[in-house]
Design an enzyme around this catalytic site. Structure first.
Site, PDB file in Angstrom:
ATOM      1  N   GLU A 324      -7.759  11.406  -8.200  1.00 31.32           N
ATOM      2  CA  GLU A 324      -6.586  11.916  -7.463  1.00 31.32           C
ATOM      3  C   GLU A 324      -6.405  11.219  -6.119  1.00 31.32           C
ATOM      4  O   GLU A 324      -5.300  11.156  -5.599  1.00 31.32           O
ATOM      5  CB  GLU A 324      -6.696  13.431  -7.239  1.00 31.32           C
ATOM      6  CG  GLU A 324      -6.317  14.243  -8.452  1.00 31.32           C
ATOM      7  CD  GLU A 324      -6.069  15.725  -8.137  1.00 31.32           C
ATOM      8  OE1 GLU A 324      -6.355  16.174  -7.015  1.00 31.32           O
ATOM      9  OE2 GLU A 324      -5.603  16.440  -9.040  1.00 31.32           O
ATOM     10  N   HIS A 351     -27.840   7.648 -25.098  1.00 30.18           N
ATOM     11  CA  HIS A 351     -27.798   7.651 -26.563  1.00 30.18           C
ATOM     12  C   HIS A 351     -26.356   7.688 -27.052  1.00 30.18           C
ATOM     13  O   HIS A 351     -26.104   8.027 -28.213  1.00 30.18           O
ATOM     14  CB  HIS A 351     -28.587   8.846 -27.093  1.00 30.18           C
ATOM     15  CG  HIS A 351     -30.018   8.815 -26.656  1.00 30.18           C
ATOM     16  ND1 HIS A 351     -31.043   8.355 -27.459  1.00 30.18           N
ATOM     17  CD2 HIS A 351     -30.600   9.140 -25.466  1.00 30.18           C
ATOM     18  CE1 HIS A 351     -32.194   8.429 -26.803  1.00 30.18           C
ATOM     19  NE2 HIS A 351     -31.943   8.895 -25.586  1.00 30.18           N
ATOM     20  N   LYS A 465       4.480  18.717 -13.929  1.00 31.81           N
ATOM     21  CA  LYS A 465       4.762  20.113 -13.563  1.00 31.81           C
ATOM     22  C   LYS A 465       6.267  20.391 -13.653  1.00 31.81           C
ATOM     23  O   LYS A 465       6.684  21.477 -14.051  1.00 31.81           O
ATOM     24  CB  LYS A 465       4.266  20.408 -12.140  1.00 31.81           C
ATOM     25  CG  LYS A 465       2.758  20.552 -12.050  1.00 31.81           C
ATOM     26  CD  LYS A 465       2.326  20.961 -10.660  1.00 31.81           C
ATOM     27  CE  LYS A 465       0.813  20.907 -10.546  1.00 31.81           C
ATOM     28  NZ  LYS A 465       0.348  20.973  -9.161  1.00 31.81           N
TER      29      LYS A 465
HETATM   30  O1  PA5 Z   1      -6.762  18.496  -5.671  1.00 35.47           O
HETATM   31  C1  PA5 Z   1      -5.752  19.126  -5.876  1.00 35.47           C
HETATM   32  O2  PA5 Z   1      -4.903  19.269  -5.011  1.00 35.47           O
HETATM   33  C2  PA5 Z   1      -5.502  19.793  -7.224  1.00 35.47           C
HETATM   34  O3  PA5 Z   1      -6.427  19.461  -8.171  1.00 35.47           O
HETATM   35  C3  PA5 Z   1      -5.536  21.279  -7.007  1.00 35.47           C
HETATM   36  O4  PA5 Z   1      -6.770  21.627  -6.474  1.00 35.47           O
HETATM   37  C4  PA5 Z   1      -5.278  22.042  -8.295  1.00 35.47           C
HETATM   38  O5  PA5 Z   1      -4.087  21.659  -8.878  1.00 35.47           O
HETATM   39  C5  PA5 Z   1      -5.256  23.538  -8.012  1.00 35.47           C
HETATM   40  O6  PA5 Z   1      -4.251  23.826  -7.102  1.00 35.47           O
HETATM   41  P1  PA5 Z   1      -4.189  25.204  -6.367  1.00 35.47           P
HETATM   42  O7  PA5 Z   1      -5.409  25.349  -5.540  1.00 35.47           O
HETATM   43  O8  PA5 Z   1      -2.936  25.132  -5.545  1.00 35.47           O
HETATM   44  O9  PA5 Z   1      -4.104  26.273  -7.418  1.00 35.47           O
END
Ligand code: PA5
Length: 478
Positions: A324, A351, A465
């Site tokens: 990310e 393995h 999304k």
């Molecule tokens: O790193 C990030 O921003 C995402 O992976 C969020 O943590 C994930 O989508 C969860 O989001 P939220 O904490 O708003 O529910």
């Protein structure tokens, strides 16, 4: 051998990436200006929380505050009051709660799962309350929309409640920065309803963005209206860095994990990660080596390979941090960057994956994580002394077998000039876990600077999304 060794014994061994057959001294010299700029950017973010070019989801400048997290100070996100409140919650859970369910996904799940796996191990929920030192069972949910798993969780909670003679009490911790993420919120509602239907006592804790202005989250509104205690996912700390905030620390608190030592480990590595001398700064050195390995030598995959079952979730946490943070378009739109993270666990994946690591394409860096002392003693007995194959490893400790396998794997890769790094933790505890995880946060910061990508946004996850919402609405109207 080329290593950075910190006073605690935490070691970053880069012998098998910086040498004449891999990233060379000349490669490093060519990046001198780039590194100098990254070091300046690090000093700046430490000083005022500003990362040039970083914008929030809604396109406005946003601070980056992860660097202050190891320091427990009054005007910091982690103050003494914050830690005391978490410890009080831990004491309450120990005293009055039988089982905790934590709902969260991505950054609101992965860090807490690491703390749980390392501190509690695989069999925690099968232990008696006494064996758990009074701390509750702990389950995770909301990291998928998997009805089979959630039904099994509900059944397991009901079974535990039925086995206990006195009242069984469940704490539901709902963690969501945005406060409306579909997986944790939907699972929370399903599990809460099932507990209430079964007559099981429930307490709810919300962990979300604490603001109560026009941007107040749905979870925050709900918590206020229902009178649930609220803990913070602070502004300026993205989910993937949030294990050092109340998001991760709350999980630590309810299982008796030493959250102060975890922050102390982060603090030790943070001191080293300040240095402008890359041979003393493990995060900067790791970043520049992986950056050159990717850009000049095509090593665009990183296999994160800790040795030890309880560390699988650590590799999964790293996957999110790397993917990310760095998998995106460069800020000047000159191209794309990113390294594909792969989870592997030693010895298990020797393995399975090692064939490809050893003889497949020359496109990987393997990062080994070694725990030097597992503080266990399980020696293979000489049960079949007359069978030479079994006798060959009889008398050896299992931990010795595992760590020797890591050395053999590293040596084998090196023999074929395959890039590999080893991070060694003297032992597996809260301190060294904090050090490892915080080092990776800084390494990602530095690599983002070197590669000219904004390591603190994630525009790519918004695309699906936008499609999912209307698709779900269409199902409701059927
Ligand atoms: O790193 C990030 O921003 C995402 O992976 C969020 O943590 C994930 O989508 C969860 O989001 P939220 O904490 O708003 O529910």
């Amino acid at each position: 051998m080329s290593k950075i060794v910190l006073p605690s014994g935490f070691t970053f061994d880069y012998t098998n990436v910086l040498n004449e057959w891999a990233v060379t001294d000349e490669d490093m010299r060519n990046e001198f200006d780039n590194v100098a700029n990254a070091v300046k950017a690090a000093a700046k973010v430490r000083f005022n929380g500003v990362v040039d070019g970083h914008l929030s989801k809604d396109g406005t400048p946003e601070k980056v505050l992860f660097p202050e997290l190891p320091y427990v100070e009054d005007d910091h996100l982690n103050s003494e009051a914050v830690l005391k409140r978490l410890e009080a919650l831990g004491a309450h859970a120990k005293e009055s709660i039988d089982a905790v369910v934590s709902f969260g996904i991505g950054g609101s799940y992965l860090g807490g799962k690491v703390l749980f796996d390392v501190h509690c191990g695989e069999f925690w929920n099968q232990k008696t309350a006494e064996q758990r030192n009074g701390y509750p069972q702990l389950y995770f949910s909301g990291n998928n929309a998997d009805s089979k798993r959630t039904k099994e969780l509900i059944d397991a909670l009901k079974d535990s409640a039925a086995r206990k003679e006195s009242d069984f009490k469940v704490m539901l911790i709902v963690i969501s920065k945005s406060g409306s993420t579909i997986e944790p919120m939907s699972n929370f509602m399903v599990v809460q309803e099932a507990m209430l239907q079964a007559g099981i006592g429930v307490e709810v804790i919300a962990v979300t963005d604490p603001r109560d202005d026009e941007k107040e989250t749905l979870l925050h509104k709900l918590a206020v209206s229902q009178n649930w205690p609220i803990f913070a996912v602070p502004d300026g700390v993205g989910g993937r860095f949030s294990v050092f905030t109340e998001v991760g620390l709350i999980i630590g608190a309810v299982i008796g994990f030493d959250i102060r030592s975890f922050l102390d480990g982060a603090k030790e590595i943070d001191q080293a990660c300040k240095s402008g001398n890359m041979l003393q700064n493990p995060a900067l050195l790791s970043a520049i080596l992986k950056y050159i390995a990717s850009e000049k030598y095509g090593r665009t995959i990183e296999v994160m390979m800790p040795y030890g079952d309880s560390l699988k979730s650590l590799a999964e946490w790293y996957v999110q941090l790397l993917a990310e943070s760095l998998g995106k378009e460069k800020a000047d739109k000159s191209g794309r960057y990113g390294r594909t993270p792969v989870v592997a666990v030693g010895t298990t994946d020797m393995h399975a994956q090692t064939q490809e690591h050893q003889e497949g394409r020359l496109n990987k860096v393997v990062t080994f994580v070694k725990v030097a002392d597992w503080e266990t003693e399980l020696v293979v007995p000489h049960t079949y002394a007359d069978i030479p194959t079994l006798e060959a490893f009889s008398g050896l400790d299992l931990a010795t077998i595992m760590n020797t396998a890591l050395e053999a794997n590293s040596e084998a890769l090196t023999g074929d000039k395959r890039f590999n790094l080893t991070i060694e933790l003297p032992t597996l505890n809260a301190f060294f876990l904090g050090a490892f995880m915080f080092m990776q946060c800084w390494a990602i910061f530095y690599e983002g600077q070197l590669a000219n990508v904004d390591a603190f946004n994630q525009p790519g996850v918004e695309v699906y999304k936008k499609l999912l919402g209307p698709k779900l609405a269409a199902h409701k109207n059927k």
